[in-house]
Design an enzyme around this catalytic site. Structure first.
Site, PDB file in Angstrom:
ATOM      1  N   HIS A 140      10.530 -82.735 -88.106  1.00 22.59           N
ATOM      2  CA  HIS A 140       9.536 -83.473 -88.899  1.00 22.59           C
ATOM      3  C   HIS A 140       9.929 -84.942 -89.034  1.00 22.59           C
ATOM      4  O   HIS A 140      11.105 -85.290 -89.051  1.00 22.59           O
ATOM      5  CB  HIS A 140       9.274 -82.818 -90.260  1.00 22.59           C
ATOM      6  CG  HIS A 140      10.370 -82.965 -91.267  1.00 22.59           C
ATOM      7  ND1 HIS A 140      10.847 -81.904 -91.997  1.00 22.59           N
ATOM      8  CD2 HIS A 140      11.083 -84.042 -91.690  1.00 22.59           C
ATOM      9  CE1 HIS A 140      11.798 -82.337 -92.819  1.00 22.59           C
ATOM     10  NE2 HIS A 140      11.963 -83.613 -92.655  1.00 22.59           N
ATOM     11  N   GLU A 145       5.009 -82.196 -90.200  1.00 22.22           N
ATOM     12  CA  GLU A 145       5.762 -80.993 -89.861  1.00 22.22           C
ATOM     13  C   GLU A 145       5.331 -80.492 -88.477  1.00 22.22           C
ATOM     14  O   GLU A 145       4.345 -80.972 -87.928  1.00 22.22           O
ATOM     15  CB  GLU A 145       5.469 -79.912 -90.920  1.00 22.22           C
ATOM     16  CG  GLU A 145       5.881 -80.299 -92.328  1.00 22.22           C
ATOM     17  CD  GLU A 145       7.388 -80.185 -92.582  1.00 22.22           C
ATOM     18  OE1 GLU A 145       8.151 -79.946 -91.623  1.00 22.22           O
ATOM     19  OE2 GLU A 145       7.797 -80.352 -93.740  1.00 22.22           O
TER      20      GLU A 145
HETATM   21  C1  F6R Z   1      11.863 -88.856 -95.702  1.00 25.88           C
HETATM   22  C2  F6R Z   1      11.536 -88.482 -94.363  1.00 25.88           C
HETATM   23  C3  F6R Z   1      12.172 -87.323 -93.661  1.00 25.88           C
HETATM   24  C4  F6R Z   1      13.685 -87.495 -93.505  1.00 25.88           C
HETATM   25  C5  F6R Z   1      14.292 -86.267 -92.840  1.00 25.88           C
HETATM   26  C6  F6R Z   1      15.793 -86.401 -92.681  1.00 25.88           C
HETATM   27  O1  F6R Z   1      11.141 -90.028 -96.109  1.00 25.88           O
HETATM   28  O2  F6R Z   1      10.737 -89.104 -93.814  1.00 25.88           O
HETATM   29  O3  F6R Z   1      11.582 -87.197 -92.402  1.00 25.88           O
HETATM   30  O4  F6R Z   1      13.939 -88.642 -92.754  1.00 25.88           O
HETATM   31  O5  F6R Z   1      14.000 -85.127 -93.574  1.00 25.88           O
HETATM   32  O6  F6R Z   1      16.406 -86.345 -93.923  1.00 25.88           O
HETATM   33  P1  F6R Z   1      17.969 -86.508 -94.067  1.00 25.88           P
HETATM   34  O7  F6R Z   1      18.288 -87.924 -93.737  1.00 25.88           O
HETATM   35  O8  F6R Z   1      18.259 -86.198 -95.507  1.00 25.88           O
HETATM   36  O9  F6R Z   1      18.616 -85.552 -93.112  1.00 25.88           O
END
Ligand code: F6R
Length: 245
Positions: A140, A145
Site C-alpha cells: 500500500h 491498498e
Molecule cells: C502513511 C503512509 C503509508 C506508510 C506505510 C509504511 O502516510 O502513507 O503508506 O508509508 O504504511 O509505514 P512505515 O514507515 O511505518 O513502515
C-alpha cells in the site's frame, strides 16, 4: 521500467543524512515546491535530521508547501492521533510551516466525499513537485491498498485488516484503529514530477521485490513505481537485498 535511482545506505544515520541531503538539494533547486510527506516509522530519522539542520540555520528547509497523502476519517480538528497532527509534531511545526501552506484533509468533514473532491480539485490544478512516500508490507501507498485502481483519485477507503494490525500499536489496540480513511489516489501520485521512496529494514525486502521485479499489477499498488519518472529509492541493504543482486 523507467530508470530508477536506487541508493543503498549502511545504517540508520546514513539513511537520515542521505534522505535529508536529497530533500535539501531538491529545495535549493525548486522554488517553493508542493511536497507530499508520509507518516510512519520509516521517515522519522529523516524528519529529525531535517529539523536539526533547520535549527542549525538552514532556513531554506521550510520553503515548501505540504500536501497531505492520507488521513483517518472522523477525528476532530487537532486530535493528536490524526496524521496532520502527527506530521505537525514531527516536522511541520518545528519547521514553522505556515498553516496556509499545509493542504490537509478535514478528517471530521460532514460530507467526506465532498472533502475528497475539494482536495482532488486542488491536486488536479497543482503540480506535485515531489512525493515522498513509504510502502506497507502489502504494497500500500498512502491508503491505496491492494486492488486499488491505478486510475484512482482522492477518495474515502476502508482499511485492510493488515493495515489495521500494523497501526494497532499507534492506536493502543486493534479495536481503536479507525476503519475508514481518505487518501490521494494512485492517479494523483502518478502525476508527481519527482518521487522519493523511503524504505528501511528486512521486513520491506519482499514487497520491494514484488514492486519492482514482477509485472505491474493493481494487486501490488506500489508497482506503479516501475513506470514513475524521476524516482529515487533510498533504503538500507536489508530492504533492498532482493532487488539489488
Ligand atoms: C502513511 C503512509 C503509508 C506508510 C506505510 C509504511 O502516510 O502513507 O503508506 O508509508 O504504511 O509505514 P512505515 O514507515 O511505518 O513502515
Amino acid at each position: 521500467m523507467n530508470n530508477i535511482n536506487f541508493v543503498s545506505v549502511d545504517n540508520i544515520d546514513d539513511f537520515a543524512v542521505i534522505s535529508a541531503d536529497f530533500f535539501s538539494d531538491f529545495l535549493q533547486k525548486n522554488d517553493n515546491p508542493l511536497v507530499i510527506l508520509p507518516t510512519g516509522f520509516t521517515p522519522l530519522p529523516f524528519y529529525k535530521e531535517i529539523v536539526k539542520r533547520y535549527k542549525a540555520g538552514e532556513k531554506y528547509l521550510n520553503k515548501f508547501k505540504y500536501l497531505a497523502l492520507d488521513e483517518y476519517v472522523g477525528l476532530c480538528d487537532g486530535d493528536y492521533r490524526s496524521f496532520s497532527s502527527w506530521l505537525g509534531r514531527e516536522i511541520l511545526d518545528p519547521l514553522s510551516i505556515d498553516i496556509k501552506d499545509r493542504i490537509i484533509f478535514d478528517s471530521d468533514a460532514a460530507d467526506i466525499d465532498k472533502e475528497c473532491k475539494r482536495i482532488d480539485d486542488i491536486v488536479s490544478s497543482s503540480v506535485i513537485n515531489l512525493a515522498i512516500i513509504g510502502i506497507g508490507e502489502n504494497g500500500h501507498v498512502g491508503f491505496n491498498e491492494p486492488k486499488s485502481s491505478f486510475s484512482s483519485r482522492t477518495r474515502k477507503v476502508f482499511l485492510h485488516e493488515k493495515t489495521i494490525k500494523a497501526n494497532a500499536e499507534y492506536w493502543g489496540g486493534i479495536d481503536k484503529v479507525p476503519k475508514e480513511a481518505v487518501t490521494l489516489g494512485l492517479a494523483n501520485l502518478k502525476n508527481a514530477k519527482n518521487t522519493l521512496l523511503l524504505v528501511y529494514g528486512k521486513k520491506k525486502a519482499k514487497i520491494l521485490k514484488e514492486s519492482f521485479c514482477a509485472p505491474v499489477s493493481e494487486d501490488v499498488p506500489s508497482s506503479y513505481l516501475q513506470n514513475q519518472p524521476n524516482l529515487t529509492v533510498i533504503g538500507d541493504e536489508d530492504a533492498l537485498a532482493e532487488i539489488m543482486i
